[in-house]
Design a protein around this motif. Structure first.
Motif, PDB file in Angstrom:
ATOM      1  N   ARG A   1       0.824  -1.221   0.000  1.00 36.50           N
ATOM      2  CA  ARG A   1       0.000   0.000   0.000  1.00 36.50           C
ATOM      3  C   ARG A   1       0.850   1.259   0.000  1.00 36.50           C
ATOM      4  NH1 ARG A   1      -3.087  -2.941   3.801  1.00 36.50           N
ATOM      5  NH2 ARG A   1      -2.219  -1.734   5.549  1.00 36.50           N
TER       6      ARG A   1
ATOM      7  N   ASP B   1     -11.147  -2.045   4.993  1.00 31.01           N
ATOM      8  CA  ASP B   1     -11.501  -3.161   4.108  1.00 31.01           C
ATOM      9  C   ASP B   1     -12.009  -4.395   4.847  1.00 31.01           C
ATOM     10  OD1 ASP B   1     -10.647  -1.674   1.874  1.00 31.01           O
ATOM     11  OD2 ASP B   1      -8.572  -2.292   2.205  1.00 31.01           O
TER      12      ASP B   1
ATOM     13  N   ALA C   1      -5.572   3.073   4.656  1.00 38.31           N
ATOM     14  CA  ALA C   1      -6.417   3.600   3.579  1.00 38.31           C
ATOM     15  C   ALA C   1      -7.695   4.192   4.160  1.00 38.31           C
ATOM     16  CB  ALA C   1      -6.744   2.484   2.598  1.00 38.31           C
ATOM     17  N   SER C   2      -8.148   5.293   3.563  1.00 36.32           N
ATOM     18  CA  SER C   2      -9.314   5.988   4.115  1.00 36.32           C
ATOM     19  C   SER C   2     -10.626   5.540   3.496  1.00 36.32           C
ATOM     20  CB  SER C   2      -9.145   7.503   3.926  1.00 36.32           C
ATOM     21  OG  SER C   2      -8.995   7.798   2.544  1.00 36.32           O
ATOM     22  N   VAL C   3     -10.582   4.897   2.338  1.00 34.11           N
ATOM     23  CA  VAL C   3     -11.792   4.505   1.622  1.00 34.11           C
ATOM     24  C   VAL C   3     -11.864   2.987   1.575  1.00 34.11           C
ATOM     25  CG1 VAL C   3     -13.067   4.656  -0.548  1.00 34.11           C
ATOM     26  CG2 VAL C   3     -11.659   6.583   0.221  1.00 34.11           C
ATOM     27  N   ARG C   4     -13.031   2.459   1.859  1.00 27.99           N
ATOM     28  CA  ARG C   4     -13.189   1.011   1.812  1.00 27.99           C
ATOM     29  C   ARG C   4     -13.084   0.512   0.369  1.00 27.99           C
ATOM     30  NH1 ARG C   4     -18.007  -3.041   3.834  1.00 27.99           N
ATOM     31  NH2 ARG C   4     -16.591  -4.751   4.369  1.00 27.99           N
TER      32      ARG C   4
ATOM     33  N   HIS D   1     -10.479   0.432  -1.423  1.00 27.54           N
ATOM     34  CA  HIS D   1      -9.694   1.437  -2.143  1.00 27.54           C
ATOM     35  C   HIS D   1      -8.991   0.856  -3.356  1.00 27.54           C
ATOM     36  CE1 HIS D   1      -6.158  -0.390  -0.182  1.00 27.54           C
ATOM     37  NE2 HIS D   1      -7.007  -0.552   0.820  1.00 27.54           N
ATOM     38  N   TYR D   2      -8.695  -0.432  -3.335  1.00 28.69           N
ATOM     39  CA  TYR D   2      -7.983  -1.043  -4.452  1.00 28.69           C
ATOM     40  C   TYR D   2      -8.829  -1.065  -5.714  1.00 28.69           C
ATOM     41  CZ  TYR D   2     -10.520  -4.806  -2.097  1.00 28.69           C
ATOM     42  OH  TYR D   2     -11.480  -5.543  -1.461  1.00 28.69           O
ATOM     43  N   ARG D   3     -10.147  -0.932  -5.571  1.00 24.89           N
ATOM     44  CA  ARG D   3     -10.984  -0.828  -6.765  1.00 24.89           C
ATOM     45  C   ARG D   3     -10.713   0.497  -7.489  1.00 24.89           C
ATOM     46  NH1 ARG D   3     -16.865  -3.032  -4.511  1.00 24.89           N
ATOM     47  NH2 ARG D   3     -16.083  -5.053  -3.752  1.00 24.89           N
ATOM     48  N   TYR D   4     -10.451   1.529  -6.706  1.00 26.34           N
ATOM     49  CA  TYR D   4     -10.107   2.825  -7.297  1.00 26.34           C
ATOM     50  C   TYR D   4      -8.741   2.728  -7.971  1.00 26.34           C
ATOM     51  CZ  TYR D   4     -13.993   4.640  -4.537  1.00 26.34           C
ATOM     52  OH  TYR D   4     -15.230   4.875  -3.996  1.00 26.34           O
ATOM     53  N   ARG D   5      -7.830   1.983  -7.364  1.00 22.73           N
ATOM     54  CA  ARG D   5      -6.520   1.777  -7.981  1.00 22.73           C
ATOM     55  C   ARG D   5      -6.685   1.039  -9.305  1.00 22.73           C
ATOM     56  NH1 ARG D   5      -1.485   3.318  -9.143  1.00 22.73           N
ATOM     57  NH2 ARG D   5       0.048   1.607  -9.124  1.00 22.73           N
TER      58      ARG D   5
ATOM     59  N   ASP E   1     -19.753   4.103  -6.039  1.00 23.42           N
ATOM     60  CA  ASP E   1     -19.355   5.518  -6.048  1.00 23.42           C
ATOM     61  C   ASP E   1     -19.637   6.100  -7.430  1.00 23.42           C
ATOM     62  OD1 ASP E   1     -18.216   7.987  -5.732  1.00 23.42           O
ATOM     63  OD2 ASP E   1     -16.308   7.246  -4.916  1.00 23.42           O
TER      64      ASP E   1
END
Length: 677
Positions: A493, A558, A602-605, A607-611, A645
């Motif tokens: 991360r 997560d 990480a601040s967003v659950r 988050h790897y989907r955003y990556r 989102d």
């Protein structure tokens, strides 16, 4: 000391998605019964007395008793079935001993069995016995007298004719010894039952005499067995419990408890509940009565066990909701008033005094307890912590954990509490070790993700969870596998991909290396744009599918610990929310607080989907407009975000209709004004 890893609450079944929950409690409709955590407990909970286990404590007491007889009938065997089985074996044997020919013996056995079946059937049907013929009149000729007389007694007992039943059972006992080998114990036992039933229904001198007669016959059962009479049903041990019940009927608690303890030592599983219920009766006694009973070792040990176990199951319904702490206090004072200071029990007395909040008395008894008693060391630790002495408390805790006498549930809780003591001293690696050894994976993950630096965690893993690079996951210690994987994801991360790779499980390592190579290939400006796009797109699809394994946080946001299926309260907020006034010495230290505030995950659950979407965006940016491939990438990558989102997905939709408006997907998106299915 050898530790056994116990992640009791889950085991991974499939890659980062499905978990099977193995729980002590019932499953809830909305999800699993989540395990207890200790990182977020306040000081009052951590300084509370340990909870004992009544069955364990009673077994400990019963070990000092050498039983004369052993229990026979087990709980999964119905008494009536055992009774029938004994008849089927013993009657042919008795007939053979009397020289009856085999064929005749079989006829007698079959006829007697039919009478037995009629008796049981009539009892079960609830028939009006007065209107039925006597079954005893149909007993076969040649049936030995002890069997015939016992059967007549059983029939009279079923009809409610107590005097006639006793008369027949007495007749069995009056036979010559050689003629009553098989039914003497049964007859004496049932005589005891009849007198006890009379005693429990009556009062005054008659009831007292009935109790005496019941006790006499129950003792006679054991005497007969010692003399060699048959006891296939284990009535010698059962008579201990019934005699104890007779003693309770006349208010003799000490003899009753001694009998139940002997029954427990003999292996009768019904004794435990009898002891629990007997201990419950003592709750209503006055302090004077308790002080008198405190002088008896059996009463003292059983009632102490009851209180340190906080009554065990159904405590509230059996004690009318009285607080166990108040009862423990009364008992501790009664023990002190009685002058009890026995060394073998001093650890339990210290325990019950601590339970009752009498800390000075607990300290006195703990000083008398054996040094190798893990329970005494635990109480000494609690007292030291209550005084604010963390180092002393840790010393006693580690001493308790070093003993082999500590039972497994206590070891788990003690490791968990030790983790908090280490945390309070800024010994983060010590806290992690304690929680790992105790199987408190959620607590361990909290320290590993939120409190320790990645360098500290790597040093811990290299020292305590080192494995050969080629070791298959199935052969790894689960502790090592879990903590190494957590470290790998944490390093990944923060962009330390090369360092992270060595800590991934073998089944994820090769895939992760390929993923990072694809990312690097996408950024390699020396390569053709089409190749770079393909590399970015491969990396995007890989991290979308394996993002939890590569980058997911074990706890929030997560919750990889639950396969991402559940989300609990934020852990850092829960930890920082412990008020200093409540947390006391266990409140977050200044160093821990600084770490928790500066070392966020990480601040967003998910988050790897955003990556994954970001990598897909770069892939699409390298491809031409009005390309079906470009449209496909934009549509699929936008679909990864469109439900969770929509605002983050909107740029992909806009690029799809602007850059690829004349493609099939672009036209469908324009018509739908959103991503086509």
């Amino acid at each position: 000391m050898t530790y056994r890893w116990r992640p009791l609450w889950f085991r991974r079944l499939e890659r980062g998605v499905i978990f099977s929950f193995v729980l002590a409690g019932p499953l809830l409709a909305c999800g699993p019964d989540f395990p207890e955590t200790y990182y977020d407990r306040d000081g009052r909970q951590l300084l509370a007395a340990p909870e004992g286990y009544f069955a364990v404590e009673i077994d400990r007491v019963a070990r000092d008793i050498l039983p004369t007889h052993r229990a026979v009938v087990t709980l999964d065997q119905k008494f009536a079935a055992a009774n029938w089985a004994a008849d089927a074996i013993e009657l042919p044997r008795a007939l053979a001993e009397r020289g009856v020919p085999a064929r005749t013996a079989q006829e007698i056995t079959d006829a007697y069995g039919e009478s037995r079946r009629q008796l049981e059937a009539t009892k079960g049907a609830g028939a009006d016995w007065c209107k039925l013929p006597e079954l005893a009149k149909s007993l076969p000729i040649g049936l030995p007298m002890e069997f015939a007389a016992y059967f007549r007694g059983a029939e009279h007992w079923a009809r409610g004719q107590v005097a006639e039943a006793r008369e027949n059972w007495q007749r069995v006992l009056q036979l010559p010894a050689a003629e009553r080998h098989y039914r003497s114990t049964w007859s004496a036992f049932m005589l005891g039952r009849t007198w006890l039933a009379e005693a429990e229904l009556g009062s005054g001198p008659e009831a007292k005499q009935a109790c005496d007669d019941a006790v006499e016959n129950f003792r006679r059962v054991r005497t007969l067995v010692s003399e060699g009479c048959a006891d296939p049903l284990g009535l010698a041990v059962a008579s201990l419990g019934w005699e104890a019940r007779a003693e309770l009927a006349r208010g003799a608690y000490a003899p009753a408890i001694r009998l139940y303890l002997e029954q427990q030592a003999a292996g009768d599983p019904t004794a435990l509940e009898s002891l629990r219920r007997t201990a419950t009766r003592l709750i209503t006694m006055s302090t004077t009565e308790l002080t008198r009973l405190a002088g008896d070792a059996g009463v003292r040990r059983v009632f102490t066990a009851y209180l340190i176990a906080r009554g065990g199951p159904r405590y509230d319904e059996m004690t009318d909701g009285q607080w166990p702490e108040k009862l423990a206090q009364r008992w501790a004072l009664a023990l002190k008033e009685a002058g009890v200071q026995t060394l073998p029990e001093a650890d339990r007395l210290a325990w019950v005094a601590y339970e009752g909040g009498l800390f000075a008395l607990a300290r006195d008894w703990a000083a008398l307890a054996p040094a190798d008693s893990p329970e005494a060391e635990w109480i000494r630790a609690k007292l030291a912590l209550r005084d604010g002495n963390l180092a002393e408390g840790e010393k006693f805790m580690r001493s308790a954990l070093a003993t082999t006498a500590l039972i497994e549930p206590h070891r788990v809780r003690l490791e968990a509490e030790l983790g908090r003591v280490c945390l309070a001293q800024n010994d983060f690696a010590g806290a992690l070790s304690a929680w790992m050894d105790g199987g408190q994976w959620e607590d361990a993950a909290f320290v590993a993700e939120h409190v320790m630096t990645s360098r500290e965690l790597a040093c811990y893993v290299d020292r305590s969870a080192k494995v050969a690079p080629t070791t298959p996951s199935a052969e790894m210690d689960p502790r090592a596998r879990f903590i190494r994987h957590l470290l790998a994801r944490r390093l990944a991360r923060t962009g330390k991909a090369q360092e992270a790779a060595q800590y991934f499980p073998p089944e994820d390592r090769a895939r992760f290396v390929t993923y990072t190579a694809d990312v690097q290939g996408g950024f390699d400006a020396s390569r053709p744009a089409a190749e770079r796009a393909k590399a970015f797109w491969r990396a995007a699809k890989t991290v979308r599918e394996y993002g939890m394994e590569f980058l997911g946080t074990e706890l929030d946001p997560d919750w990889a610990i639950w396969g991402g299926n559940y989300a609990l309260d934020p852990t850092v907020q829960a930890r920082l929310g412990i008020p200093v006034s409540v947390g006391g010495i266990f409140a977050p230290t200044a160093l821990e607080t600084a770490r928790l505030q500066d070392q966020g995950t990480a601040s967003v659950r998910f988050h790897y989907r955003y990556r994954a979407a970001e990598l897909a965006w770069w892939a699409a940016s390298l491809l031409p407009n009005e390309s079906e491939e470009t449209a496909m990438i934009l549509n699929e990558a936008g679909g990864w975000l469109k439900y969770r989102d929509p605002s983050a997905a909107r740029p992909f939709y806009q690029a799809l209709v602007i850059r690829c408006g004349h493609t099939e997907l672009g036209e469908a998106a324009t018509a739908k004004r959103w991503f086509p299915d």
